[in-house]
Design a protein around this motif. Structure first.
Motif, PDB file in Angstrom:
ATOM      1  N   UNK A 169       0.839  -1.203   0.000  1.00 42.33           N
ATOM      2  CA  UNK A 169       0.000   0.000   0.000  1.00 42.33           C
ATOM      3  C   UNK A 169       0.869   1.246   0.000  1.00 42.33           C
ATOM      4  N   UNK A 170       1.917   1.235   0.798  1.00 37.49           N
ATOM      5  CA  UNK A 170       2.821   2.386   0.860  1.00 37.49           C
ATOM      6  C   UNK A 170       3.545   2.573  -0.468  1.00 37.49           C
ATOM      7  N   UNK A 171       4.004   1.472  -1.045  1.00 40.81           N
ATOM      8  CA  UNK A 171       4.690   1.556  -2.337  1.00 40.81           C
ATOM      9  C   UNK A 171       3.758   2.087  -3.424  1.00 40.81           C
ATOM     10  N   UNK A 172       2.482   1.693  -3.338  1.00 39.56           N
ATOM     11  CA  UNK A 172       1.520   2.167  -4.324  1.00 39.56           C
ATOM     12  C   UNK A 172       1.292   3.662  -4.223  1.00 39.56           C
ATOM     13  N   UNK A 173       1.203   4.180  -3.007  1.00 42.44           N
ATOM     14  CA  UNK A 173       1.018   5.619  -2.815  1.00 42.44           C
ATOM     15  C   UNK A 173       2.227   6.404  -3.327  1.00 42.44           C
ATOM     16  N   UNK A 174       3.433   5.894  -3.053  1.00 41.55           N
ATOM     17  CA  UNK A 174       4.642   6.570  -3.521  1.00 41.55           C
ATOM     18  C   UNK A 174       4.703   6.591  -5.044  1.00 41.55           C
ATOM     19  N   UNK A 175       4.344   5.484  -5.661  1.00 46.14           N
ATOM     20  CA  UNK A 175       4.368   5.414  -7.124  1.00 46.14           C
ATOM     21  C   UNK A 175       3.337   6.352  -7.739  1.00 46.14           C
ATOM     22  N   UNK A 176       2.170   6.438  -7.120  1.00 48.31           N
ATOM     23  CA  UNK A 176       1.124   7.329  -7.639  1.00 48.31           C
ATOM     24  C   UNK A 176       1.556   8.783  -7.547  1.00 48.31           C
ATOM     25  N   UNK A 177       2.175   9.152  -6.430  1.00 53.84           N
ATOM     26  CA  UNK A 177       2.639  10.531  -6.286  1.00 53.84           C
ATOM     27  C   UNK A 177       3.735  10.828  -7.298  1.00 53.84           C
ATOM     28  N   UNK A 178       4.634   9.884  -7.498  1.00 52.35           N
ATOM     29  CA  UNK A 178       5.709  10.109  -8.463  1.00 52.35           C
ATOM     30  C   UNK A 178       5.143  10.284  -9.878  1.00 52.35           C
TER      31      UNK A 178
END
Length: 422
Positions: A216-225
């Motif tokens: 979930x955390x990795x997904x949020x970081x990827x979306x922001x990037x």
């Protein structure tokens, strides 16, 4: 000596309340929940036979989060109390654990307040984080009949010399600890020299190595990037007064070479968010504020003026500068960007993270800079060389992986203390 120390605390109480009021001008939460600072208003039997974990603020709370989660899983029928001393720490506890734990502020170092707290929450074991060494708190714990343990203990050379000047106050306090799980052998020696029993001191490493980056955390970081677009992105995290100016000046130099570069700027304290936003504009830089849900796509600086998102934000950048290090604060957690395989940059003031910074530096995952020119030069070098950037990021992550395990060792020591208590 402790009687004199306690008398000073009672004399200081009016000034402590005044300090809360003054801090409340920028951070209104400091003007709330004052009764908790003196442990007023609790029922005598609020909880029974609890576990009490004390952290100070956001950093300690995040470091303790995996430990607290494991305690909740291993001791589901035991009430868990988590205390902090700052509103930001309080917000993190509530966001991470909700009503799964009982959260209040830790009372001040006043004997009457601590006695009321012990009576209300009835801890069987008290776990304090890092360097929360308070003579009256320790005495109150032992007077209550509870076990006392230090977890993730650290003690810089500067702090050690400070404590060593007050042996009549410090040595009895250190002897009251039933177990001390400290980060390094050097720190273990310092705790013993201050009065801790040698057989009770265990150098187990730092629990900060045991963080996890879930999907979930990795997904949020990827979306922001993805929202930032395909361009160079660096983050300056946990900056203090006196650091934002050189960070922004370094970014100006980066922009001169790479005009599409983006800086994610994360001030350490929320009361400074508006001040830093104004500073960015004064420097002639365009800015988007995360708290206002503004897009980072077409700006030069993305001001991350929210709480509890720093670990995710590290994942959205190409490399990371960690603040509290260009000014003599002592640095902040270098392992969070390292876990993301990001090259880590820091200033020279690292006395709170001496061992960790040395590990990262020796592995080739940490660059130490002294000023804005060195910061800009290192940034430009890494941003222009993808291979070196990836190599340093992998080296930093390897340090994190190689040093995991302190959490399990700390939990074993906690289990032993609970067994002895029961």
């Amino acid at each position: 000596m402790r009687t004199f120390y306690s008398a000073l605390w009672y004399l200081l109480l009016p000034f402590l309340f005044l300090r809360l009021w003054l801090r409340g001008r920028k951070a209104p939460a400091y003007r709330q929940r004052w009764a908790e600072r003196m442990a007023w208003g609790y029922r005598r039997d609020t909880l029974q036979n609890s576990l009490w974990v004390h952290a100070v603020s956001v950093g300690e709370t995040l470091a303790a989060a995996p430990l607290i989660e494991r305690l909740l899983a291993q001791y589901p029928d035991t009430p868990l109390v988590v205390t902090t001393t700052t509103p930001t720490g309080s917000e993190r506890v509530k966001a991470l654990f909700g009503d799964r734990v009982t959260h209040v502020y830790c009372p001040w170092e006043v004997p009457g307040a601590l006695t009321r707290f012990m009576t209300a929450f009835d801890p069987q074991l008290v776990v304090v984080l890092e360097t929360e060494l308070w003579p009256n708190l320790c005495a109150a714990v032992k007077r209550h009949g509870a076990k006392l343990m230090l977890v993730n203990g650290r003690l810089s050379e500067k702090s050690y010399h400070g404590y060593s000047k007050l042996p009549r106050l410090v040595r009895p306090m250190m002897a009251q600890f039933d177990a001390l799980a400290v980060q390094t052998p050097v720190e273990a020696e310092r705790y013993v020299a201050l009065g801790a029993w040698p057989e009770r001191v265990h150098a187990i490493g730092s629990v900060k190595f045991d963080m996890t980056l879930d999907e979930a955390l990795r997904g949020k970081a990827a979306a922001l990037r993805a929202d930032m677009g395909a361009r160079p992105v660096w983050i300056a995290a946990s900056t203090h007064p006196g650091e934002d100016e050189p960070v922004l000046a370094a970014h100006q130099q980066v922009l001169a070479s790479q005009p599409d570069a983006l800086l994610i700027l994360v001030p350490r304290h929320p009361e400074r968010f508006n001040e830093v936003a104004s500073l960015i504009r004064q420097q002639g830089l365009s800015v988007a504020r995360r708290s206002a849900a503004e897009s980072p796509a077409d700006v030069q600086v993305y001001l991350a003026d929210t709480m509890g998102e720093l670990l995710m934000l590290f994942g959205s950048a190409d490399l990371a500068f960690v603040g509290g290090s260009l000014v003599p604060v002592g640095g902040h957690n270098l392992l969070e960007p390292a876990a993301w395989e990001k090259p880590v940059l820091t200033g020279p003031h690292l006395h709170n993270f001496t061992a960790i910074s040395q590990l990262l530096h020796d592995a080739g995952g940490l660059s130490v800079v002294s000023n804005e020119s060195e910061l800009a030069g290192t940034l430009l070098t890494l941003l222009a060389d993808d291979a070196t950037c990836r190599q340093q990021g992998r080296a930093a992550a390897a340090v994190v992986e190689a040093n995991r395990g302190a959490l399990d060792k700390g939990l074993q020591l906690i289990s032993e203390q609970l067994t002895v208590k029961s």
